[in-house]
Design an enzyme around this catalytic site. Structure first.
Site: not given
Ligand code: NDP
Length: 455
Positions: A99, A120, A123, A135, A175
């Site tokens: 994701k 990510q 996170k 990503k 993004d």
């Protein structure tokens, strides 16, 4: 294996590890920086945790599961054939489907996407939701392109990407350069090719599976994190002056929440410069900026002309005195000199809305000054958290209300804050949110990887 001998200091272990990273990933400056930022906390932590060390979990985490690189060909309005490069870095799916967002910007390269996918992973773990890290993006520059050019590019990009993603495999989002318009074109093309209506992208329009609060979530979440840090140290956000960079999705909704909580945001920027409004940006001015940025796709300099304030061409806003700083534009936008200037001017707290906006020397300066510093993987996790909730709603085939989602977002940000406090509090009660976020984010992924065995 990360060997530990009597003579090895924590800094020696980090240096040795970084030599390995640099040798394996030559020239990937941003990726090296991201690994260092996490490694400097996680590698010393491993000294007390042989179970992770012996299984080489951190070394495995520094190698993406998979990277897809592909050609994107499209035709511009003049009929010329244009060639761009597309990427998807599927970094780690130990705790859930990959994701992470898609970025369209001319600076996009493998190093930047590997750093973003690596970040990510930690996170997403911090949010407490079952999401792995990924990503993607392209070196395509959306600036100055017509709507039909954007549509043709998005359709071509998705024509290759669609075979690598899916609601249980990889769920991209927006993004930099990828907002509601682009997500809609991408989702439309996915739906057409796969002949399936599934929650394969987040940040969708409300009419076709999107979630309330997703647009606002990153900016709001960043301010919630700041509010919690201030509260924990006996301070209050009300009445404080805030400097914000960027004027995109994250920046505008950070400003919206700051106004609501009684702070005074005085700057916004884009790649041309920043505006300084000493009276503070209020709701009326913010509505004007949203119309400028979201509908007319104009430049922030137009704010200066409209409201009679200063525009500083080619500069960033860190020279403006403030108590709170919110870097919300892009990576490495706060250099060491900017950090020194912020500290000299009385800044007491920084919450990173953008990904890795502070270079390492700037972070070191903030940490040495013992100010409150929320790293991006904690401070901007609100966006992906609500994306996770969008996936949940898509799976359940229902939509939650705005109030309910905002309540979830508020709770998730508080939990992230508290995890940082749990793992980042030092002997003198100073909270290193950086260490807390890195260690807490690592543990959950590491435990899952340990459970799977050697793979
Ligand atoms: P947008 O594209 O909406 O806005 C980006 C803003 O930053 C624009 O004002 C842009 O100015 C400015 N900017 C971009 N690149 C540069 C640069 N090299 N120098 C100066 N200014 C620059 O992006 P988002 O607001 O979505 O993303 C901002 C940051 O937040 C990124 O780091 C992103 O990874 C991160 N983030 C975003 C999330 C989200 O939900 N959207 C979630 C988590 C993190 P200009 O128009 O002139 O290019």
């Amino acid at each position: 294996m990360i060997m530990v001998t009597k003579n090895q200091t924590p800094s020696g272990i980090v240096e040795e590890f970084m030599d390995w990273i640099r040798q394996r990933n030559p020239g990937e400056r941003e990726f090296h920086q991201a690994v260092y930022e996490v490694g400097v906390n996680v590698l010393p932590f491993l000294l007390e945790h042989p179970e992770y060390r012996e299984a080489e979990i951190f070394r495995r985490l520094c190698e993406p599961d998979r990277i897809v690189i592909f050609r994107v060909v499209w035709q511009d309005d003049q009929g010329n054939i244009q060639v761009n490069r597309g990427y998807r870095v599927q970094h780690n799916n130990a705790i859930g489907p990959y994701k992470g967002g898609i970025r369209f910007h001319p600076s996009v390269n493998l190093s930047i996407l590997k750093f973003l996918a690596f970040e990510q992973t930690f996170k997403n773990s911090l949010t407490g939701l079952p999401m792995g890290g990924g990503k993607g993006g392209s070196d395509f520059d959306p600036k100055g392109k017509s709507d039909s050019e954007i549509m043709r590019f998005c359709q071509s990009f998705m024509s290759e990407l669609y075979r690598h993603i899916g609601p249980y495999t990889d769920v991209p989002a927006g993004d930099i350069g990828v907002g509601g318009r682009e997500v809609s074109y991408l989702f439309g093309q996915y739906k057409r090719l796969a002949n399936q209506f599934t929650g394969v992208l987040t940040g969708k329009g409300l009419a076709f599976g999107g979630s309330e609060i997703r647009v606002e979530a990153t900016g709001y979440g960043c301010v919630y994190m700041m509010e919690d840090m201030l509260k924990h140290s006996g301070e209050d956000i009300d009445g404080k002056t805030a400097v914000v960079s960027g004027s995109g999705n994250v920046a505008l909704y950070a400003v919206e929440k700051l106004i609501e909580l009684g702070a005074r945001p005085v700057t916004l920027s884009d790649s041309s410069g920043f505006i300084f409004d000493p009276a503070g940006i209020n709701n009326e001015k913010l509505a004007w900026i949203k119309e400028l940025k979201e509908n007319r796709r104009g430049r922030i300099s137009e704010y200066a002309a409209e409201f009679g304030v200063e525009f500083h061409q080619g500069k960033n806003p860190w020279v403006v005195p403030c108590q709170l700083a919110f870097p919300c534009a892009t990576q490495n936008e706060i250099r060491k000199a900017d950090a020194d200037r912020l500290l000299q001017n009385g800044c007491i707290a920084v919450a990173e809305g953008a990904n890795m906006p502070s270079e390492q020397a700037a972070i070191d300066a903030f940490q040495a000054a013992r100010i409150l510093f929320a790293p991006s993987k904690a401070a901007n996790a609100g966006g992906v958290a609500v994306s996770g909730l969008e996936m949940t709603q898509n799976s359940m085939r229902l939509s939650w209300s705005r109030e309910e989602l905002n309540r979830h977002l508020r709770e998730i940000m508080l939990e992230i804050h508290n995890r940082c406090v749990q793992y980042g509090t030092e002997d003198d009660h100073f909270v290193s949110y950086l260490r807390g976020a890195n260690v807490a984010g690592f543990i959950k992924v590491a435990d899952a990887m340990l459970a799977y065995g050697v793979m």
